[in-house]
Design a protein around this motif. Structure first.
Motif, PDB file in Angstrom:
ATOM      1  N   LEU A 196       0.319  10.962 -15.746  1.00 37.05           N
ATOM      2  CA  LEU A 196      -0.613   9.842 -15.755  1.00 37.05           C
ATOM      3  C   LEU A 196      -0.848   9.304 -14.352  1.00 37.05           C
ATOM      4  N   ALA A 197       0.203   9.288 -13.536  1.00 36.62           N
ATOM      5  CA  ALA A 197       0.058   8.808 -12.164  1.00 36.62           C
ATOM      6  C   ALA A 197      -0.845   9.727 -11.349  1.00 36.62           C
ATOM      7  N   VAL A 198      -0.666  11.036 -11.517  1.00 32.79           N
ATOM      8  CA  VAL A 198      -1.518  11.994 -10.807  1.00 32.79           C
ATOM      9  C   VAL A 198      -2.967  11.831 -11.242  1.00 32.79           C
ATOM     10  N   GLN A 199      -3.174  11.649 -12.546  1.00 33.10           N
ATOM     11  CA  GLN A 199      -4.526  11.439 -13.043  1.00 33.10           C
ATOM     12  C   GLN A 199      -5.142  10.183 -12.445  1.00 33.10           C
ATOM     13  N   ALA A 200      -4.366   9.095 -12.413  1.00 32.56           N
ATOM     14  CA  ALA A 200      -4.892   7.815 -11.936  1.00 32.56           C
ATOM     15  C   ALA A 200      -5.235   7.841 -10.449  1.00 32.56           C
ATOM     16  N   LEU A 201      -4.630   8.758  -9.707  1.00 37.76           N
ATOM     17  CA  LEU A 201      -4.919   8.863  -8.276  1.00 37.76           C
ATOM     18  C   LEU A 201      -5.961   9.926  -7.969  1.00 37.76           C
ATOM     19  N   TYR A 205      -9.724  13.507 -15.714  1.00 42.12           N
ATOM     20  CA  TYR A 205      -9.891  13.906 -17.120  1.00 42.12           C
ATOM     21  C   TYR A 205      -9.716  15.403 -17.311  1.00 42.12           C
ATOM     22  N   ASP A 206     -10.032  16.189 -16.302  1.00 41.54           N
ATOM     23  CA  ASP A 206      -9.706  17.616 -16.386  1.00 41.54           C
ATOM     24  C   ASP A 206      -8.194  17.806 -16.559  1.00 41.54           C
ATOM     25  N   LEU A 207      -7.414  17.009 -15.819  1.00 40.44           N
ATOM     26  CA  LEU A 207      -5.958  17.114 -15.902  1.00 40.44           C
ATOM     27  C   LEU A 207      -5.426  16.589 -17.230  1.00 40.44           C
ATOM     28  N   LEU A 208      -6.008  15.500 -17.721  1.00 44.43           N
ATOM     29  CA  LEU A 208      -5.517  14.861 -18.934  1.00 44.43           C
ATOM     30  C   LEU A 208      -5.966  15.569 -20.208  1.00 44.43           C
ATOM     31  N   ALA A 209      -7.029  16.359 -20.111  1.00 45.83           N
ATOM     32  CA  ALA A 209      -7.695  16.901 -21.297  1.00 45.83           C
ATOM     33  C   ALA A 209      -6.766  17.566 -22.309  1.00 45.83           C
ATOM     34  N   PRO A 210      -5.835  18.446 -21.899  1.00 43.98           N
ATOM     35  CA  PRO A 210      -5.019  19.129 -22.914  1.00 43.98           C
ATOM     36  C   PRO A 210      -4.181  18.190 -23.773  1.00 43.98           C
ATOM     37  N   LYS A 211      -3.875  16.982 -23.264  1.00 47.63           N
ATOM     38  CA  LYS A 211      -3.029  16.050 -24.013  1.00 47.63           C
ATOM     39  C   LYS A 211      -3.765  14.760 -24.377  1.00 47.63           C
ATOM     40  N   PHE A 212      -5.072  14.726 -24.147  1.00 45.41           N
ATOM     41  CA  PHE A 212      -5.820  13.481 -24.345  1.00 45.41           C
ATOM     42  C   PHE A 212      -5.709  12.964 -25.776  1.00 45.41           C
ATOM     43  N   ASP A 213      -5.812  13.845 -26.751  1.00 48.81           N
ATOM     44  CA  ASP A 213      -5.788  13.411 -28.144  1.00 48.81           C
ATOM     45  C   ASP A 213      -4.418  12.926 -28.588  1.00 48.81           C
ATOM     46  N   LEU A 214      -3.406  13.064 -27.734  1.00 49.32           N
ATOM     47  CA  LEU A 214      -2.064  12.567 -28.029  1.00 49.32           C
ATOM     48  C   LEU A 214      -1.802  11.218 -27.352  1.00 49.32           C
ATOM     49  N   GLU A 246     -28.866  19.513 -38.693  1.00 47.38           N
ATOM     50  CA  GLU A 246     -29.266  20.729 -37.991  1.00 47.38           C
ATOM     51  C   GLU A 246     -28.396  21.077 -36.794  1.00 47.38           C
ATOM     52  N   ARG A 247     -28.183  20.135 -35.877  1.00 50.23           N
ATOM     53  CA  ARG A 247     -27.422  20.480 -34.678  1.00 50.23           C
ATOM     54  C   ARG A 247     -26.803  19.232 -34.061  1.00 50.23           C
ATOM     55  N   VAL A 248     -25.718  19.457 -33.351  1.00 49.73           N
ATOM     56  CA  VAL A 248     -25.003  18.400 -32.632  1.00 49.73           C
ATOM     57  C   VAL A 248     -24.703  18.909 -31.231  1.00 49.73           C
ATOM     58  N   THR A 249     -24.890  18.055 -30.248  1.00 49.77           N
ATOM     59  CA  THR A 249     -24.614  18.398 -28.854  1.00 49.77           C
ATOM     60  C   THR A 249     -23.654  17.375 -28.274  1.00 49.77           C
ATOM     61  N   GLY A 250     -22.616  17.859 -27.618  1.00 50.58           N
ATOM     62  CA  GLY A 250     -21.709  16.994 -26.880  1.00 50.58           C
ATOM     63  C   GLY A 250     -21.906  17.192 -25.399  1.00 50.58           C
ATOM     64  N   VAL A 251     -22.033  16.102 -24.645  1.00 51.61           N
ATOM     65  CA  VAL A 251     -22.240  16.196 -23.206  1.00 51.61           C
ATOM     66  C   VAL A 251     -21.170  15.390 -22.481  1.00 51.61           C
ATOM     67  N   ASP A 252     -20.589  16.000 -21.452  1.00 48.04           N
ATOM     68  CA  ASP A 252     -19.560  15.347 -20.656  1.00 48.04           C
ATOM     69  C   ASP A 252     -19.535  16.037 -19.296  1.00 48.04           C
ATOM     70  N   PHE A 253     -19.041  15.319 -18.267  1.00 49.02           N
ATOM     71  CA  PHE A 253     -19.001  15.972 -16.955  1.00 49.02           C
ATOM     72  C   PHE A 253     -17.642  16.592 -16.655  1.00 49.02           C
ATOM     73  N   SER A 254     -16.680  16.466 -17.573  1.00 46.92           N
ATOM     74  CA  SER A 254     -15.366  17.076 -17.390  1.00 46.92           C
ATOM     75  C   SER A 254     -15.296  18.403 -18.133  1.00 46.92           C
ATOM     76  N   ALA A 255     -15.168  19.481 -17.387  1.00 45.25           N
ATOM     77  CA  ALA A 255     -15.048  20.800 -18.017  1.00 45.25           C
ATOM     78  C   ALA A 255     -13.786  20.881 -18.866  1.00 45.25           C
ATOM     79  N   GLY A 256     -12.715  20.223 -18.417  1.00 40.88           N
ATOM     80  CA  GLY A 256     -11.471  20.239 -19.172  1.00 40.88           C
ATOM     81  C   GLY A 256     -11.613  19.553 -20.514  1.00 40.88           C
ATOM     82  N   MET A 257     -12.293  18.416 -20.548  1.00 45.03           N
ATOM     83  CA  MET A 257     -12.487  17.710 -21.811  1.00 45.03           C
ATOM     84  C   MET A 257     -13.380  18.505 -22.752  1.00 45.03           C
ATOM     85  N   LEU A 258     -14.401  19.160 -22.229  1.00 50.99           N
ATOM     86  CA  LEU A 258     -15.266  19.990 -23.071  1.00 50.99           C
ATOM     87  C   LEU A 258     -14.483  21.147 -23.680  1.00 50.99           C
ATOM     88  N   ALA A 259     -13.620  21.763 -22.887  1.00 57.09           N
ATOM     89  CA  ALA A 259     -12.803  22.863 -23.408  1.00 57.09           C
ATOM     90  C   ALA A 259     -11.864  22.369 -24.498  1.00 57.09           C
TER      91      ALA A 259
END
Length: 245
Positions: A12-17, A24-33, A79-92
């Motif tokens: 969290l400290a690395v993310q905040a700095l 958010y790329d760094l946090l993405a794998p654990k964001f939902d936790l 018919e369709r849904v689109t998600g848009v975000d600028f973090s590649a990690g969060m999209l993945a």
């Protein structure tokens, strides 16, 4: 607040700095936790409030993160849904998370787009746009641009919707917690680069409604009654429904 599988204090400290995008790329794998994910009870309340406003063909999740809003839109769009975000990690992470979401499994597929919400790359092709928990990442001066971009992405009659909580009582524990967090972030951004824009007190509803009207929306508020009431009887949360007439 955090489970044992969630991010460590060091992570969290690395993310905040970091910058917002890198953080958010760094946090993405654990964001939902983490507690930062929109709670299921809020998602369910928004879904139920949205259904009577449809039918919707195409939906856009603005600043989609790991796809909580996309999961809502899959339940109300045909018919369709689109998600848009600028973090590649969060999209993945969103692609992976939504694949296992049984509640929205019957809905349309989600298309994931990496883009800045202040420069959305869409024609007016959506019937509904939703955003959850992302507005603290925009400074007040950026809000009119954000709203104008969403407006331009909606078809005539399209809706831009998002939940807003009632402000905490002055002097309450939550009030001081949010004030303290914002003050700490301002100090951090004054002393450290790149900036990490995340504030809780920069989205006052009267100013937001003015900016939505300035972008061309007609706005109304729907109470999310299942999320409870305040001591004075007013709802703890409302859903903003901004319509492109």
């Amino acid at each position: 607040m955090f489970t044992s599988e969630g991010p460590t204090l060091r992570e969290l400290a690395v993310q905040a700095l970091s910058s917002v995008e890198r953080g958010y790329d760094l946090l993405a794998p654990k964001f939902d936790l983490t507690p930062y994910r929109t709670p299921d009870r809020v998602l369910d309340a928004v879904t139920r409030a949205l259904r009577p406003l449809g039918p919707f063909a195409a939906g856009l999740d603005v600043c989609c993160g790991t796809g909580a809003g996309a999961g809502v839109l899959r339940q109300v769009c045909d018919e369709r849904v689109t998600g848009v975000d600028f973090s590649a990690g969060m999209l993945a992470a969103g692609r992976s998370a939504l694949a296992g979401d049984d509640r929205s499994a019957a809905g349309p597929a989600v298309h994931w787009v990496r883009a800045d919400a202040l420069a959305l790359p869409f024609a007016p092709a959506f019937d509904v746009a939703l955003s959850l928990g992302a507005f603290g990442h925009f400074l007040p001066r950026e809000r009119p641009v954000l709203f104008a971009q969403v407006y331009a992405s909606l078809r005539p009659g399209g809706r831009f919707v998002f939940p807003v909580g009632a402000p905490p009582a002055v002097g309450s524990r939550v009030y001081w917690s949010l004030l303290g967090f914002d003050m700490a972030m301002r100090v951090r951004n004054a002393l450290w680069r790149p900036a990490f824009v995340m504030y809780y007190r920069t989205f006052p509803l009267p100013d937001v409604l003015d900016d939505l009207a300035g972008a061309g929306f007609t706005v109304r508020l729907l109470p999310l009654t299942e999320l409870g009431s305040r001591p004075d009887g007013s709802p703890r949360a409302r859903m903003v429904v901004a319509t492109r007439e």
